[in-house]
Design a protein around this motif. Structure first.
Motif, PDB file in Angstrom:
ATOM      1  N   PRO A  51       2.250  -2.749  -7.759  1.00 30.85           N
ATOM      2  CA  PRO A  51       1.751  -1.403  -8.063  1.00 30.85           C
ATOM      3  C   PRO A  51       2.796  -0.362  -7.674  1.00 30.85           C
ATOM      4  O   PRO A  51       3.461  -0.508  -6.648  1.00 30.85           O
ATOM      5  CB  PRO A  51       0.516  -1.279  -7.166  1.00 30.85           C
ATOM      6  N   LYS A  68      -3.425  -6.820 -15.430  1.00 27.61           N
ATOM      7  CA  LYS A  68      -3.160  -5.634 -14.617  1.00 27.61           C
ATOM      8  C   LYS A  68      -4.161  -5.651 -13.471  1.00 27.61           C
ATOM      9  O   LYS A  68      -5.349  -5.916 -13.695  1.00 27.61           O
ATOM     10  CB  LYS A  68      -3.397  -4.357 -15.420  1.00 27.61           C
ATOM     11  N   LYS A  70      -5.463  -3.755  -9.572  1.00 31.46           N
ATOM     12  CA  LYS A  70      -5.369  -2.721  -8.543  1.00 31.46           C
ATOM     13  C   LYS A  70      -6.047  -3.250  -7.289  1.00 31.46           C
ATOM     14  O   LYS A  70      -6.767  -4.239  -7.329  1.00 31.46           O
ATOM     15  CB  LYS A  70      -6.080  -1.438  -8.980  1.00 31.46           C
ATOM     16  N   THR A  71      -5.801  -2.561  -6.197  1.00 35.91           N
ATOM     17  CA  THR A  71      -6.411  -2.976  -4.944  1.00 35.91           C
ATOM     18  C   THR A  71      -7.100  -1.770  -4.357  1.00 35.91           C
ATOM     19  O   THR A  71      -6.531  -0.682  -4.324  1.00 35.91           O
ATOM     20  CB  THR A  71      -5.311  -3.467  -3.979  1.00 35.91           C
ATOM     21  N   ARG A  77      -9.167  -6.950  -4.332  1.00 37.25           N
ATOM     22  CA  ARG A  77      -8.414  -6.904  -5.574  1.00 37.25           C
ATOM     23  C   ARG A  77      -9.339  -6.829  -6.774  1.00 37.25           C
ATOM     24  O   ARG A  77     -10.359  -7.497  -6.832  1.00 37.25           O
ATOM     25  CB  ARG A  77      -7.605  -8.199  -5.616  1.00 37.25           C
ATOM     26  N   ASP A  97       0.032   2.802 -11.451  1.00 35.59           N
ATOM     27  CA  ASP A  97      -0.604   2.567 -10.167  1.00 35.59           C
ATOM     28  C   ASP A  97      -1.208   1.164 -10.106  1.00 35.59           C
ATOM     29  O   ASP A  97      -1.883   0.825  -9.154  1.00 35.59           O
ATOM     30  CB  ASP A  97      -1.668   3.624  -9.893  1.00 35.59           C
ATOM     31  N   PHE A  98      -0.937   0.381 -11.143  1.00 30.61           N
ATOM     32  CA  PHE A  98      -1.430  -0.990 -11.122  1.00 30.61           C
ATOM     33  C   PHE A  98      -0.260  -1.971 -11.018  1.00 30.61           C
ATOM     34  O   PHE A  98       0.878  -1.617 -11.308  1.00 30.61           O
ATOM     35  CB  PHE A  98      -2.249  -1.290 -12.379  1.00 30.61           C
TER      36      PHE A  98
ATOM     37  N   TYR B 142      -9.441   2.671 -15.360  1.00 29.42           N
ATOM     38  CA  TYR B 142      -9.041   1.624 -14.418  1.00 29.42           C
ATOM     39  C   TYR B 142      -9.597   1.925 -13.029  1.00 29.42           C
ATOM     40  O   TYR B 142     -10.121   1.050 -12.349  1.00 29.42           O
ATOM     41  CB  TYR B 142      -7.520   1.508 -14.357  1.00 29.42           C
ATOM     42  N   GLU B 143      -9.464   3.168 -12.643  1.00 32.34           N
ATOM     43  CA  GLU B 143      -9.965   3.544 -11.317  1.00 32.34           C
ATOM     44  C   GLU B 143     -11.477   3.367 -11.249  1.00 32.34           C
ATOM     45  O   GLU B 143     -12.008   2.917 -10.232  1.00 32.34           O
ATOM     46  CB  GLU B 143      -9.560   4.991 -11.035  1.00 32.34           C
ATOM     47  N   VAL B 146     -12.242  -0.217 -10.655  1.00 30.50           N
ATOM     48  CA  VAL B 146     -12.099  -0.574  -9.247  1.00 30.50           C
ATOM     49  C   VAL B 146     -13.334  -0.129  -8.474  1.00 30.50           C
ATOM     50  O   VAL B 146     -13.882  -0.868  -7.649  1.00 30.50           O
ATOM     51  CB  VAL B 146     -10.824   0.057  -8.641  1.00 30.50           C
ATOM     52  N   TYR B 235      -3.483   8.765  -9.673  1.00 28.65           N
ATOM     53  CA  TYR B 235      -3.806   8.205 -10.986  1.00 28.65           C
ATOM     54  C   TYR B 235      -4.180   9.288 -11.997  1.00 28.65           C
ATOM     55  O   TYR B 235      -4.136   9.069 -13.202  1.00 28.65           O
ATOM     56  CB  TYR B 235      -4.938   7.178 -10.884  1.00 28.65           C
TER      57      TYR B 235
END
Lengths: 237, 237
Positions: A51, A68, A70-71, A77, A97-98, B142-143, B146, B235
């Motif tokens: 990332p 892809k 993200k954490t 994860r 950001d990934f 994406y965010e 998550v 992001y």
DNA sequence: CGGTTGTTTGAACTGATTCAATCTGTGTGG
DNA sequence: CCACACAGATTGAATCAGTTCAAACAACCG
């Protein structure tokens, strides 16, 4: 559409094939392949890009599957998108950001952002193609959000299996699917723990919806599978 | 960036302002506004566009907030994206599988897909802008993934509040935010029930992170709020 | 063979849902 | 100005889906 996807499946030898399969005119696909680039074979074991990186590169998947990820704050994860053969991963000016990791061993074309930008400007048709691909990926993200937000764990896993069959061009009612995921990866996609994914898969098998042969999956009742998954492939276009 | 967002906030009178605020060159923003279109005031009560429609229209939000939503098999509703002033909603050739509803009363510019396509072809810079906006929206999706997949209910709600403050251009450490959402809508975004959202909000208030005044929200401890939300605004670009 | 990675199973626990009732504020018509 | 309706917010109690922790098992590979 299923024809289109069939072509985009893992067997395509060249990136052009995959891109044409994804709906790009052959002469434009050739332009992309003619772009200066490196070919990289990506191993599933370790992250390919961390990332924060990937501000200046364009990736195209020739074969295999990339994820892809993200954490979140506490290190859990989440896989946020998959890229199959013919799909691309575009940079953002601010850096992505990934991170990127391979699900199975994959061949990836890595180009310079600047070269790609030039290509886009010179060929409006290519820009349109990229926008369309991006919109398709957005539609998939949306469907994943519905999964994570509103479906129970069984439906989430079932939906992922259905989508994966479609995207990798397998005909679920006749062929078996080489399930590319570990249970941990399914958990990272569907927002669960691998323990629960295990139980869900066992359930699906017990109900006679799938059969498992090692990592392979045979859909025993595709119609019912789609039903419990709430899967209607139109969002894949 | 916060300056950019400040401009994109609800107060902008013209769409041009909002678009320029979102990073578009003024002369191109003018092109968009010069496109043949209707202006529509959208009421939050009922859906603006049903799922399946919207194949031939382009929407731009002049003011207010629109939500894209989908419904899973069993009728549970999930809001999959928000569009603030300056954001657009593009059609897909196959028609969109999501519906559109206003969160607050909004003014929307509705144009023809064909006119917009022409604009894109004639102005590569505009194509680039649209692609960039789309990528920004992807990053937000994406965010959200998550959030739905990995954060607990408190973090999900907190994250939404943080993101909303940023996107609507409020300075959280000084201004109060006119929270646009009902608790049911927060639930539809974060994948919970309104009952639980209520408890979470009460919790946040009890912990001294926010104060509530009717629908308004005052961030009492922005730093701690960001921390428990796992919110880092990069992001958003 | 030993090491590693992935899968399977059990038991205890907990965060969130469900269902149902109550409360509050706002707008509407008489 | 009150009565009524309605949408949203709040609270409690029971239930349940999914997590957590821990341990065992299987498959693969150098």
């Amino acid at each position: 559409m299923s024809k289109r996807l069939r072509k985009a499946a893992g067997e395509s030898v060249t990136l052009s094939d995959a891109l044409v399969g994804a709906g790009l005119a052959p002469e434009l696909a050739a332009k992309i392949e003619a772009m200066p680039h490196r070919e990289i074979a990506v191993d599933p074991k370790r992250p390919f890009r961390e990332p924060g990186g990937l501000a200046d590169e364009v990736l195209f998947v020739r074969s295999g599957i990339l994820a892809k990820y993200k954490t979140d704050g506490s290190g859990r994860r989440q896989i946020i998108a998959l890229r199959f053969a013919g799909d691309g991963i575009l940079p953002r000016e601010t850096g992505t950001d990934f991170g990127v990791q391979a699900i199975v061993r994959s061949e990836v074309l890595v180009g310079q952002r600047s070269d790609f930008d030039k290509l886009i400007v010179d060929h409006p048709e290519l820009a349109r193609f990229v926008l369309k691909l991006t919109q398709r990926h957005a539609a998939i993200s949306y469907e994943w959000l519905v999964s994570c937000g509103r479906r129970d764990s069984t439906a989430r896993v079932a939906h992922l299996l259905c989508e994966t069959a479609e995207r990798s061009g397998v005909d679920p009612s006749h062929e078996r699917m080489a399930n590319p995921f570990t249970q941990q990866q399914i958990a990272d996609i569907t927002g669960q723990t691998s323990v629960n994914v295990n139980r869900v898969l066992a359930d699906l098998e017990r109900q006679g919806l799938i059969r498992r042969d090692g990592r392979e999956i045979i859909f025993e009742d595709w119609g019912e599978m789609r039903r419990i998954a709430g899967f209607s492939p139109s969002y894949l276009q």
